[in-house]
Design a protein around this motif. Structure first.
Motif, mmCIF file in Angstrom:
data_model
loop_
_atom_site.group_PDB
_atom_site.id
_atom_site.type_symbol
_atom_site.label_atom_id
_atom_site.label_comp_id
_atom_site.label_asym_id
_atom_site.label_seq_id
_atom_site.Cartn_x
_atom_site.Cartn_y
_atom_site.Cartn_z
ATOM 1 N N ASP A 521 0.831 -1.202 0.000
ATOM 2 C CA ASP A 521 0.000 0.000 0.000
ATOM 3 C C ASP A 521 0.871 1.261 0.000
ATOM 4 O OD1 ASP A 521 -2.298 -1.487 -0.024
ATOM 5 O OD2 ASP A 521 -2.657 -1.341 2.137
ATOM 6 N N LEU A 522 2.030 1.195 0.661
ATOM 7 C CA LEU A 522 2.937 2.331 0.671
ATOM 8 C C LEU A 522 3.505 2.564 -0.731
ATOM 9 C CD1 LEU A 522 4.453 4.558 2.128
ATOM 10 C CD2 LEU A 522 6.219 2.877 2.759
ATOM 11 N N THR A 523 3.792 1.457 -1.454
ATOM 12 C CA THR A 523 4.250 1.589 -2.840
ATOM 13 C C THR A 523 3.243 2.371 -3.657
ATOM 14 O OG1 THR A 523 5.379 -0.556 -2.706
ATOM 15 C CG2 THR A 523 4.948 0.336 -4.913
ATOM 16 N N ARG A 524 1.984 2.001 -3.545
ATOM 17 C CA ARG A 524 0.944 2.655 -4.328
ATOM 18 C C ARG A 524 0.771 4.122 -3.910
ATOM 19 N NH1 ARG A 524 -0.513 -2.727 -4.619
ATOM 20 N NH2 ARG A 524 -1.163 -2.857 -2.438
ATOM 21 N N ALA A 525 0.826 4.375 -2.606
ATOM 22 C CA ALA A 525 0.693 5.756 -2.137
ATOM 23 C C ALA A 525 1.827 6.618 -2.696
ATOM 24 C CB ALA A 525 0.693 5.800 -0.616
ATOM 25 N N ARG A 526 3.038 6.075 -2.691
ATOM 26 C CA ARG A 526 4.173 6.847 -3.204
ATOM 27 C C ARG A 526 4.092 7.047 -4.711
ATOM 28 N NH1 ARG A 526 9.017 4.510 0.822
ATOM 29 N NH2 ARG A 526 8.508 6.000 2.508
ATOM 30 N N LEU A 527 3.504 6.095 -5.432
ATOM 31 C CA LEU A 527 3.320 6.276 -6.865
ATOM 32 C C LEU A 527 2.339 7.417 -7.144
ATOM 33 C CD1 LEU A 527 3.270 2.608 -8.206
ATOM 34 C CD2 LEU A 527 4.945 4.391 -8.750
ATOM 35 N N TRP A 528 1.332 7.569 -6.291
ATOM 36 C CA TRP A 528 0.427 8.719 -6.428
ATOM 37 C C TRP A 528 1.197 10.023 -6.205
ATOM 38 C CZ3 TRP A 528 -4.828 9.531 -7.471
ATOM 39 C CH2 TRP A 528 -5.576 8.364 -7.749
ATOM 40 N N LEU A 529 2.058 10.033 -5.212
ATOM 41 C CA LEU A 529 2.841 11.233 -4.921
ATOM 42 C C LEU A 529 3.797 11.542 -6.069
ATOM 43 C CD1 LEU A 529 3.766 13.516 -3.086
ATOM 44 C CD2 LEU A 529 5.209 11.865 -1.859
ATOM 45 N N VAL A 530 4.409 10.499 -6.615
ATOM 46 C CA VAL A 530 5.332 10.688 -7.741
ATOM 47 C C VAL A 530 4.590 11.250 -8.956
ATOM 48 C CG1 VAL A 530 6.700 9.417 -9.436
ATOM 49 C CG2 VAL A 530 7.036 8.979 -7.002
#
Length: 552
Positions: A521-530
């Motif tokens: 879930d952290l991977t996906r959250a960071r992809l949104w931020l990126v």
């Protein structure tokens, strides 16, 4: 939560406090603002609303701040509110509220950063306006980059903008241009006060080829052809050069139309009706000294000839009659004397020179290579042309480098520095951040890692994530301020700060899984931020007319 949304929350809290305390709602502003504290330890955002309102309603600032803080802490998304000094509010958001900004940016896409600060304003933005007697040179190029960027920024802030090029196709300079072409075609020296350079010979040869036997025509007839067709060819060449630079004008306005269509006579009549035109010494004058000009200006000379100033007055009135609220003139460093006289025209016309007209003066540009001045143009003689600058550094480097500095100061561009592929080169630094994100997103696709349709914004709690989110949240305010202050360089400097925050985030927060690690879930959250960062970088570069590359 965006800064604009938080500002509205603060204002809503003030309304609630005023209702509870039976205070006068008429004292409340129509909008509020929040700012990032200089010291991050003071919170995510700060508000001075309590200080602004306390005196109006007769409540001690810290007491009012305490009531606002109590109301705000009951608002979802706000972690805490502290009172500092005489009544400052230092606000901290919880991670979920802060991280929600990434979703807002991605969903807004190209619209993020656009606002309504200048809604309702109709602006005529005139820039470059070089005489059609020679190629666009380095001095004009600075205004081309800055002016076109400002056009984009004003539109992003909600203004209705028309970009305009004033073609000086009347007067002595066009006559001298025709005479220079005629002399070149005959193999004669350049006339006194005329134009030199290889481009004069090139145009003369083209016109001679298009009109066989033209040199046998009566001199006046031949010279008229060289003058009329020569300036049109030159104007076409200038248009092509500007479009190559990414600059397109909505209107190409001919000075001749002012004279041929009676606009000058109309303007004189309008100004005379306002009571500012008088006759003296056989000439017709405009009493501009009533409005800070250093001397009155001649409109019609004693021999009946119209002055350039008469055309300037007619042009200003023409713009206003076309419905523009603001007429913005972007002039070169050698036009300082125009500031007061143009403002005086507006005042004489009954307008407000503090609102209806703006005159921006840009300083000179020097081009060097390794600190050594670049040689003068072979084609254009004593200038460096826009086309030669593009060939030397490329459109992106030229536009970004010309727009990133305030036009108040002279600018020196070093070809080696602005084309260097290193982090010391600002345009490379910003474009590389975008390309680095594009590469990361390609890698995510190869790993079949997708950000999905939703994410948990509360997971974006790392200090580098928080810093990046705060910087992303500033973008709309930066655009609005750049529009109001006519400063595209503010967007460029913001992008450089954003690129730095992204690089620091990337170095501290691993985004993609390694090896056989599963996506989380952290991977996906960071992809949104990126992706949110990519959107803002692309939008900001677009406002400067610079590309956002996928690869470098």
């Amino acid at each position: 939560m965006t800064p604009a949304e938080l500002a509205q929350v603060v204002l809503d809290a003030a309304r609630a406090v005023f209702t509870k305390r039976d205070l006068d709602h008429a004292s409340l502003p129509s909008s509020a603002t929040v700012e990032r504290p200089r010291n991050p330890e003071h919170g995510d955002y700060a508000s001075t609303l309590a200080l602004q309102l306390a005196k109006r309603v007769g409540v001690p600032p810290r007491e009012l701040a305490g009531a606002l803080a109590e109301q705000l802490t009951s608002t979802p998304g706000i972690k805490s509110v502290e009172i500092a000094g005489p009544g400052f509010l230092n606000i901290r958001l919880d991670a979920a509220a802060a991280g929600q900004l990434a979703r807002s940016i991605v969903e807004a896409g190209a619209a993020y950063g656009r606002g309504d600060r200048l809604n309702g304003q109709r602006i005529n933005l005139e820039f470059v306006s070089a005489n059609p007697t020679g190629p666009i040179h380095l001095g004009h190029t600075r205004w081309a980059a800055v002016g076109d960027s400002l056009r984009r920024i004003l539109a992003a802030a909600g203004a209705e903008v028309t970009s305009e090029y004033y073609v000086n196709d009347a007067g002595a300079q066009i006559d001298r241009f025709g005479q220079s072409l005629y002399a070149a075609a005959r193999g004669e020296p350049t006339p006194e006060g005329g134009y030199a350079g290889e481009y004069i010979s090139e145009i003369a040869q083209r016109l001679s080829a298009a009109h066989p036997g033209i040199l046998d025509f009566p001199p006046a007839e031949a010279e008229a052809i060289f003058r009329e067709e020569g300036h049109r060819l030159m104007l076409d060449e200038m248009r092509v050069s500007l479009e190559r630079f990414g600059v397109r004008f909505d209107v190409w306005f001919s000075e001749r139309t002012l004279h041929d269509g009676g606009a000058v006579e109309h303007a004189l009549a309008e100004l005379r009706e306002q009571g500012h035109v008088y006759d003296a010494d056989g000439a017709i004058w405009l009493r501009t000294t009533d409005f800070t000009d250093d001397k009155d200006r001649v409109l019609i000379r004693s021999d009946g000839e119209k002055t350039y100033f008469a055309a300037d007055a007619a042009y200003y009135l023409n713009k206003r009659e076309r419905g523009f609220d603001k007429c913005v003139y972007m002039l070169g460093a050698d036009h300082h004397g125009y500031v007061n006289r143009l403002r005086a025209i507006a005042a004489c016309a009954g307008d407000d020179p503090e609102f209806n007209i703006e005159v921006l003066i840009g300083q000179f540009v020097n081009l060097v290579r390794g600190g050594v001045p670049v040689r003068l143009s072979k084609r254009a003689g004593n200038i460096i042309t826009l086309d030669e600058l593009i060939e030397a550094v490329g459109v992106d480097s030229a536009r970004y480098s010309l727009a990133r500095s305030s036009t108040d100061s002279p600018l020196t561009l070093d070809i080696e520095e602005i084309t260097r592929r290193s982090n010391e080169n600002p345009v490379f630094y910003v474009q590389y951040a975008h390309a680095r994100i594009a590469s990361l997103l390609r890698n995510a696709g190869e790993l079949q890692v997708d950000r999905g349709v939703d994410f948990d914004p509360g997971l974006l709690s790392h200090e580098k994530e928080n810093a990046l989110l705060k910087k992303l949240g500033e973008f709309p305010a930066v655009v609005a301020t750049a529009a109001e202050l006519r400063g595209p360089h503010r967007v460029a400097r913001y992008l450089e700060e954003l690129a730095g925050d992204y690089h620091r985030f990337y170095d501290a927060c691993r985004v993609l899984p390694q090896g056989d690690e599963p996506a989380t879930d952290l991977t996906r959250a960071r992809l949104w931020l990126v992706e949110a960062t990519r959107v803002v970088l692309a939008n900001g570069l677009g406002l400067l007319g610079v590309t956002a590359p996928e690869r470098m």
